[in-house]
Design a protein around this motif. Structure first.
Motif, PDB file in Angstrom:
ATOM      1  N   LYS A 125      24.980   5.573 -10.374  1.00 15.03           N
ATOM      2  CA  LYS A 125      24.504   4.284 -10.879  1.00 15.03           C
ATOM      3  C   LYS A 125      22.980   4.174 -10.791  1.00 15.03           C
ATOM      4  O   LYS A 125      22.336   3.587 -11.643  1.00 15.03           O
ATOM      5  N   LEU A 126      22.434   4.718  -9.714  1.00 12.50           N
ATOM      6  CA  LEU A 126      20.985   4.713  -9.510  1.00 12.50           C
ATOM      7  C   LEU A 126      20.618   5.982  -8.766  1.00 12.50           C
ATOM      8  O   LEU A 126      21.098   6.223  -7.666  1.00 12.50           O
ATOM      9  N   GLU A 127      19.762   6.808  -9.392  1.00  9.75           N
ATOM     10  CA  GLU A 127      19.364   8.099  -8.814  1.00  9.75           C
ATOM     11  C   GLU A 127      17.838   8.136  -8.700  1.00  9.75           C
ATOM     12  O   GLU A 127      17.152   8.601  -9.609  1.00  9.75           O
ATOM     13  N   PRO A 128      17.302   7.645  -7.592  1.00 16.02           N
ATOM     14  CA  PRO A 128      15.853   7.503  -7.460  1.00 16.02           C
ATOM     15  C   PRO A 128      15.082   8.818  -7.607  1.00 16.02           C
ATOM     16  O   PRO A 128      15.338   9.781  -6.899  1.00 16.02           O
ATOM     17  N   SER A 129      14.146   8.830  -8.555  1.00 16.73           N
ATOM     18  CA  SER A 129      13.243   9.965  -8.701  1.00 16.73           C
ATOM     19  C   SER A 129      11.854   9.643  -8.161  1.00 16.73           C
ATOM     20  O   SER A 129      11.028  10.543  -7.994  1.00 16.73           O
ATOM     21  N   ALA A 130      11.592   8.350  -7.904  1.00  6.34           N
ATOM     22  CA  ALA A 130      10.332   7.935  -7.281  1.00  6.34           C
ATOM     23  C   ALA A 130      10.526   6.544  -6.691  1.00  6.34           C
ATOM     24  O   ALA A 130      11.318   5.743  -7.199  1.00  6.34           O
ATOM     25  N   LEU A 131       9.782   6.285  -5.627  1.00 10.10           N
ATOM     26  CA  LEU A 131       9.828   4.996  -4.941  1.00 10.10           C
ATOM     27  C   LEU A 131       8.404   4.645  -4.540  1.00 10.10           C
ATOM     28  O   LEU A 131       7.682   5.472  -3.998  1.00 10.10           O
ATOM     29  N   ALA A 132       7.999   3.399  -4.826  1.00  4.52           N
ATOM     30  CA  ALA A 132       6.655   2.958  -4.453  1.00  4.52           C
ATOM     31  C   ALA A 132       6.677   1.468  -4.144  1.00  4.52           C
ATOM     32  O   ALA A 132       7.530   0.733  -4.638  1.00  4.52           O
ATOM     33  N   ILE A 133       5.727   1.032  -3.322  1.00  5.49           N
ATOM     34  CA  ILE A 133       5.610  -0.373  -2.941  1.00  5.49           C
ATOM     35  C   ILE A 133       4.416  -0.982  -3.668  1.00  5.49           C
ATOM     36  O   ILE A 133       3.299  -0.452  -3.613  1.00  5.49           O
ATOM     37  N   HIS A 134       4.660  -2.087  -4.367  1.00  6.83           N
ATOM     38  CA  HIS A 134       3.593  -2.753  -5.110  1.00  6.83           C
ATOM     39  C   HIS A 134       2.535  -3.259  -4.139  1.00  6.83           C
ATOM     40  O   HIS A 134       2.862  -3.935  -3.155  1.00  6.83           O
ATOM     41  N   PRO A 135       1.256  -2.952  -4.368  1.00  5.90           N
ATOM     42  CA  PRO A 135       0.218  -3.293  -3.393  1.00  5.90           C
ATOM     43  C   PRO A 135      -0.111  -4.779  -3.316  1.00  5.90           C
ATOM     44  O   PRO A 135      -0.763  -5.226  -2.358  1.00  5.90           O
ATOM     45  N   VAL A 136       0.325  -5.566  -4.294  1.00  8.97           N
ATOM     46  CA  VAL A 136      -0.003  -6.991  -4.325  1.00  8.97           C
ATOM     47  C   VAL A 136       1.156  -7.850  -3.825  1.00  8.97           C
ATOM     48  O   VAL A 136       0.995  -8.710  -2.956  1.00  8.97           O
ATOM     49  N   ASN A 137       2.378  -7.612  -4.367  1.00  9.56           N
ATOM     50  CA  ASN A 137       3.511  -8.472  -4.005  1.00  9.56           C
ATOM     51  C   ASN A 137       4.520  -7.820  -3.049  1.00  9.56           C
ATOM     52  O   ASN A 137       5.523  -8.444  -2.693  1.00  9.56           O
ATOM     53  N   ASN A 138       4.277  -6.560  -2.668  1.00 16.31           N
ATOM     54  CA  ASN A 138       5.124  -5.818  -1.720  1.00 16.31           C
ATOM     55  C   ASN A 138       6.551  -5.569  -2.202  1.00 16.31           C
ATOM     56  O   ASN A 138       7.430  -5.241  -1.401  1.00 16.31           O
ATOM     57  N   SER A 139       6.799  -5.716  -3.492  1.00 12.24           N
ATOM     58  CA  SER A 139       8.116  -5.378  -4.039  1.00 12.24           C
ATOM     59  C   SER A 139       8.279  -3.866  -4.082  1.00 12.24           C
ATOM     60  O   SER A 139       7.296  -3.117  -4.170  1.00 12.24           O
ATOM     61  N   PHE A 140       9.545  -3.414  -4.013  1.00 12.87           N
ATOM     62  CA  PHE A 140       9.857  -1.994  -4.158  1.00 12.87           C
ATOM     63  C   PHE A 140      10.119  -1.691  -5.624  1.00 12.87           C
ATOM     64  O   PHE A 140      10.899  -2.394  -6.280  1.00 12.87           O
ATOM     65  N   TYR A 141       9.489  -0.644  -6.130  1.00 10.73           N
ATOM     66  CA  TYR A 141       9.736  -0.167  -7.493  1.00 10.73           C
ATOM     67  C   TYR A 141      10.471   1.163  -7.391  1.00 10.73           C
ATOM     68  O   TYR A 141       9.978   2.104  -6.763  1.00 10.73           O
ATOM     69  N   ILE A 142      11.653   1.229  -8.005  1.00 12.17           N
ATOM     70  CA  ILE A 142      12.517   2.412  -7.913  1.00 12.17           C
ATOM     71  C   ILE A 142      12.677   2.999  -9.303  1.00 12.17           C
ATOM     72  O   ILE A 142      13.214   2.347 -10.214  1.00 12.17           O
ATOM     73  N   LEU A 143      12.218   4.216  -9.480  1.00  7.52           N
ATOM     74  CA  LEU A 143      12.272   4.885 -10.779  1.00  7.52           C
ATOM     75  C   LEU A 143      13.458   5.833 -10.819  1.00  7.52           C
ATOM     76  O   LEU A 143      13.714   6.563  -9.851  1.00  7.52           O
ATOM     77  N   ASP A 144      14.181   5.817 -11.924  1.00  5.83           N
ATOM     78  CA  ASP A 144      15.307   6.731 -12.147  1.00  5.83           C
ATOM     79  C   ASP A 144      15.018   7.515 -13.419  1.00  5.83           C
ATOM     80  O   ASP A 144      14.990   6.954 -14.513  1.00  5.83           O
ATOM     81  N   GLY A 145      14.768   8.812 -13.271  1.00  2.00           N
ATOM     82  CA  GLY A 145      14.380   9.627 -14.414  1.00  2.00           C
ATOM     83  C   GLY A 145      15.531  10.097 -15.268  1.00  2.00           C
ATOM     84  O   GLY A 145      15.339  10.506 -16.406  1.00  2.00           O
TER      85      GLY A 145
END
Length: 287
Positions: A209-229
């Motif tokens: 369902k979700l296969e993370p290829s990258a993970l990063a934390i937004h420097p302004v709002n601290n949200s997690f961004y999860i990329l699935d390639g």
């Protein structure tokens, strides 16, 4: 004549069976995302084509002055790419060949994640004499790790499972590596639940369902961004890892999205492996 017809029938059945096996195998590894038919909710601001040596680009990180540190999944080398000149400025060897998947820069130190969970620490990585040390842990290539995030406020790195947890398909753990103790905690700090309502329309196996290829934390709002390639898609979670928003990424734009980073003011950069074409870096605005 009957014998000829029988042989012809067997040939047809064999061909159809082979086609079915190939199609099954294809669907096993390449999922078709239903969100691909929805309106595009992002804008590509700028596109940089990467040199051939970065065709297998697997991780990127912002280092300031419009430059990115890049790695690729074959050689133990950090590449410094200048966005203003669209050129490589420096190459830093830190280890031998390996499946290197992500990179994060913490002040003067680079941390690189290998797919089996090994973390490489490269001190003074931009100097003439960088020093490399590696840290192994209980994770293995069976988990297939591709995501490394720097959680500055908690002085830790975060590693996201891409494939499967050892004993549970219902979630994928995000594990914490302390930058002070240089060790990985055995229990995940966060869990990505595969049965989350945001992922319910993915018509695939639970663990895909979700296969993370990258993970990063937004420097302004601290949200997690999860990329699935593989899908491809981008999922945004709040600071407690509760999934909030999901974006479908068009395969024409994101052939194989592997790297994700932010500038200090929140500009978003995503890198794509070549996958038969030219590897690139995209600056993207999500609506």
């Amino acid at each position: 004549m009957k014998m000829v017809n029988k042989i012809a029938t067997l040939i047809v059945v064999g061909v159809l069976s082979l086609a079915g096996i190939i199609l099954f195998g294809y669907n096993e590894f390449v999922t078709i995302d239903e969100l691909q038919d929805k309106p595009v909710e992002y804008e590509i601001v700028t596109k940089w084509q990467l040199p051939e040596v970065l065709d297998e680009v697997s991780g990127i990180d912002w280092i300031g002055a419009n430059k990115l540190a890049c790695i690729q999944d074959e050689d133990g080398v950090i590449f410094i790419f200048n966005l203003e000149t669209s050129r490589l400025e420096q190459k830093i060897k830190f280890a031998g060949p390996g499946d290197y998947e992500d990179i994060r820069i913490v002040e003067n130190t680079a941390y690189i994640l290998r797919s089996d969970g090994e973390i490489f620490e490269v001190r003074d990585y931009l100097s003439n004499n960088p020093k490399t040390k590696s840290y192994s842990n209980f994770l293995t290539e069976d988990q297939n790790l591709e995501s490394l995030a720097w959680d500055k406020s908690n002085e830790r790195l975060l590693l996201a499972i891409k494939d499967k947890e050892p004993k549970d398909d219902t979630y994928k753990g995000i594990y914490q590596f302390s930058l002070n103790r240089k060790e990985l905690q055995k229990k995940p700090g966060y869990r990505l639940y595969m049965e989350d309502s945001l992922l319910k329309d993915r018509k695939t196996k639970l663990h895909k369902k979700l296969e993370p290829s990258a993970l990063a934390i937004h420097p302004v709002n601290n949200s997690f961004y999860i990329l699935d390639g593989r899908a491809p898609q981008l999922v945004i979670a709040d600071s407690d890892m509760k999934l909030k928003k999901r974006y479908a990424l068009r395969e024409d734009d994101f052939a194989q999205a592997e790297g994700l980073t932010f500038s200090k003011n929140g500009r978003i950069f995503i890198s794509n492996e070549g996958k038969g074409g030219k590897a690139n870096i995209l600056e993207v605005i999500f609506k």
